[in-house]
Scaffold this motif. Structure first.
Motif, short mmCIF file in Angstrom:
data_model
loop_
_atom_site.label_atom_id
_atom_site.label_comp_id
_atom_site.label_asym_id
_atom_site.label_seq_id
_atom_site.Cartn_x
_atom_site.Cartn_y
_atom_site.Cartn_z
N ILE A 83 -8.56 -10.48 2.63
CA ILE A 83 -7.17 -9.91 2.77
C ILE A 83 -7.37 -8.78 1.78
N VAL A 84 -8.35 -8.56 1.05
CA VAL A 84 -8.59 -7.30 0.20
C VAL A 84 -8.92 -6.25 0.95
N PRO A 86 -8.34 -3.48 3.41
CA PRO A 86 -6.94 -2.97 3.73
C PRO A 86 -6.59 -3.02 4.99
N PRO A 89 -4.12 -7.02 5.75
CA PRO A 89 -2.68 -7.05 5.29
C PRO A 89 -1.71 -6.92 6.25
N ILE B 83 2.66 -8.21 1.10
CA ILE B 83 1.24 -8.19 1.05
C ILE B 83 0.76 -6.76 1.56
N VAL B 84 1.46 -5.92 2.17
CA VAL B 84 1.11 -4.70 2.72
C VAL B 84 0.96 -3.63 1.79
N PRO B 89 -2.94 -7.61 -2.29
CA PRO B 89 -3.77 -8.43 -1.76
C PRO B 89 -4.83 -8.87 -2.82
N MET B 90 -5.19 -8.07 -3.92
CA MET B 90 -5.98 -8.51 -5.16
C MET B 90 -5.68 -9.88 -5.66
N ARG B 93 -5.58 -12.70 -3.92
CA ARG B 93 -6.92 -13.43 -3.65
C ARG B 93 -7.35 -13.98 -5.10
N TRP B 291 -10.63 3.68 -2.72
CA TRP B 291 -10.46 4.84 -1.69
C TRP B 291 -10.02 6.00 -2.46
N SER B 363 -15.47 -6.45 -1.95
CA SER B 363 -14.27 -7.44 -2.36
C SER B 363 -14.83 -8.31 -3.74
#
Lengths: 369, 369
Positions: A83-84, A86, A89, B83-84, B89-90, B93, B291, B363
């Motif tokens: 899920i990490v 990008p 998500p 979650i977007v 996400p991290m 996780r 990024w 990740s």
DNA sequence: CGCGGGTTTCAAAACGTTTAGCCGGCATTT
DNA sequence: AAATGCCGGCTAAACGTTTTGAAACCCGCG
């Protein structure tokens, strides 16, 4: 005040069950159940009595018990690599929204692209008796045991972003061939002739498709396929960086990168080697993200319909759960070429990343399209 | 071959239950259960018989039934705004990994920062009888009804990234005061004196904390607090863009932005207004992402320990589930100032975004630290 | 031989729902 | 007046586990 009548104020933290409600309102369990699921015809007065009791006791149906009884959990399992990353998500969000709309929940698992973890995840989901599974398979084959599990258990599976030629299963994917084809054609049209590819792991179906699209475009444009201009990465930043170094040393004048993360890596390699985009080479990347809006030159990308990928997969799955067992379906969603500056066509699209209306939350607007 | 003996090959797709196993191996249900949960002492021969039957029938314990019986689902609910939003996400996780390590699963919900959706999510999780809830509350108050639900139901809650002064609950947050303080001090040390702030919604506890840290640093550095240099956004790109326009018109020479997404917006505004960073103003952003490594100038950021935020929250929650009901805990995790170029200290940290070992998946490496 | 004590195994009662089948009225039909 | 049909409601049997007593068995000891 506190102990008036037979006021039973649940001192022990026990939550009320349906039989408590039945007792409280002096009806049978059956009737309560009927009210809760507002079934057809329960007498007006009874219904009211029950509703009062429900409010009073703060009753909340136990979905676990319901699931056991109905042999349906209203839950769908979803397995993604990570899920990490990008990319996912938005896919997950699409699936979740679509599922929720039809009364289903999502149970999410990460496989870390590891076969054993993936198998464990499937195992878990089956034990939890999910009604169906959305699977973005980890790179690599279907192990025999996984195959067997899928075969034996008769709950529906839908593959997301992956296909397997020898496994006839439903799948929802982006049209990667087409996306890559358009990307490379655009590169060629902007005058590039030594076009390189940074590919994903060719064991993954979509990487293969992108490679095929790349090749087809080359052919179509009468350009030679030069193996030294194709390098395989693993969809992660680091591999883009290394692939970039390798590829750039052959001085391509155009590069198509098969995903976002590897593009990040490539750009780092580019700077380190003192090269410039789009002067030294044109670039088209797969996958678009809002934060790329701050990068200069603006990147020309092929955007994948991430949200729909998720939502359509979920819809298909739920349809299967509903009992529709027609022929396996392969849904291909069209990508969209977003021409910006990284191929030298300095088509300055003002406000490109600002097409949101001020009041519109970003995720929603991304979700729409 | 197909119908030898009393071979009952589950033709109807029914999955085997514990009683099937019991029948097959000629023992009682109890014994099978004992074997499955490998309880202490089951006779060697019986155990073997049972294990064979399990393999033969492909038996998989039904976790739904188990949950109902044990009144424990081994599931923890987690509610995040979206979650977007790349921040989450991290965190998710981290929570998921920690939970799984202790035999728990995560059921994820998105609230879209909407109070009604949030309440619906809690409602759902309670109905699903999760053992505990991890909550990153949507902006805004605890509605009375939500408060009541939390009070009445006696399952543990842990707040993530949020605190409420009037609600004594466990919470795991980043030390936002400290992070902001360091960011602004760094700005000041690099010679900036008109320092602006693009803040999150001040109704959210962490935005408030960052604002406090901002203010404290100003004071500490003997700089005046100028209200026109503080503008409130909502943590989304678009608001960063608008706030950027507003703020830049007052010509600050330093800006601290309270999150990543708003930084993206600010940078777009910056370009549009023809300003340059770090020449015209120094910039420190909250939140770091791989990024960003491709953006020039390299951004100086305050990185939040996202993964730990999730994992420690989950650990605390599970501890509560286990019965520990000591005093409410407020855990503050320290952020880390990552000095790069956007304040004019062109401390070129070569390889900054390439500290992964080639073989290390991104990740994972992010997860570690 | 009888008996305490420890295994090993069992039958049955939970857990909280849904649902098939049943039944007593009341209204309508013959 | 009896038969028919329907409505509103109930009882009881699932669903697949865990778990509580208790029974059966084995052991050696007095």
């Amino acid at each position: 005040m506190s102990s008036s009548k037979h006021n039973k104020p649940k001192q022990t933290g026990k939550v009320a069950s349906i039989s408590d409600v039945a007792r409280e309102s002096g009806v049978s369990i059956f009737t309560v159940s009927a009210v809760v699921n507002n079934k057809s015809h329960v007498g007006k007065n009874l219904r009211e009595r029950v509703e009062n009791a429900i409010r009073k006791l703060n009753y909340r149906p136990n979905l676990i018990a319901r699931s056991l009884s109905k042999q349906k959990t209203q839950t769908i399992g979803m397995i993604v690599p990570d899920i990490v990353n990008p990319f996912f998500p938005m896919v997950v969000r699409g699936a979740e929204d679509a599922a929720r709309k039809q009364g289903y929940n999502l149970l999410l698992c990460n496989s870390d692209d590891s076969l054993p973890k993936e198998e464990a995840a499937v195992e878990l989901l089956l034990s939890k008796r999910v009604d169906g599974i959305l699977l973005t398979k980890a790179a690599g084959d279907f192990s025999p045991s996984l195959r067997q599990m899928i075969q034996e258990v008769n709950i529906p599976f839908v593959l997301v972003m992956r296909t397997y030629a020898d496994l006839t299963k439903d799948a929802v994917v982006s049209d990667d061939y087409q996306g890559a084809y358009e990307a490379v054609c655009h590169l060629a049209r902007s005058g590039r002739s030594r076009i390189g590819l940074i590919s994903g792991p060719l064991k993954i179906s979509n990487a293969k498709e992108r490679w095929r699209g790349f090749r087809a475009a080359l052919e179509e444009q009468n350009l030679p396929y030069q193996p030294e201009l194709v390098v395989e990465g693993d969809y992660r930043i680091e591999s883009g960086f290394r692939a970039g170094h390798a590829l750039l040393s052959h001085r391509p004048d155009g590069i198509y990168v098969a995903n976002h993360l590897m593009t990040i890596g490539l750009l780092q390699a580019t700077e380190e080697m003192g090269l410039r985009c789009p002067e030294d080479f044109g670039l088209v990347s797969f996958d678009d993200y809002p934060w790329l809006g701050v990068f200069r030159p603006r990147l020309t990308t092929v955007e994948l319909p991430k949200y729909q990928l998720g939502s359509e997969a979920a819809e298909l799955l739920i349809q299967r759960i509903g009992g529709d067992d027609g022929k396996p379906v392969l849904k291909k969603l069209l990508p969209e070429l977003r021409i910006r500056e990284s191929c030298g066509f300095a088509q300055f699209v003002s406000g490109d990343h600002r097409r949101l209306k001020p009041s519109e939350p970003i995720s929603d607007s991304l979700a729409k399209k």
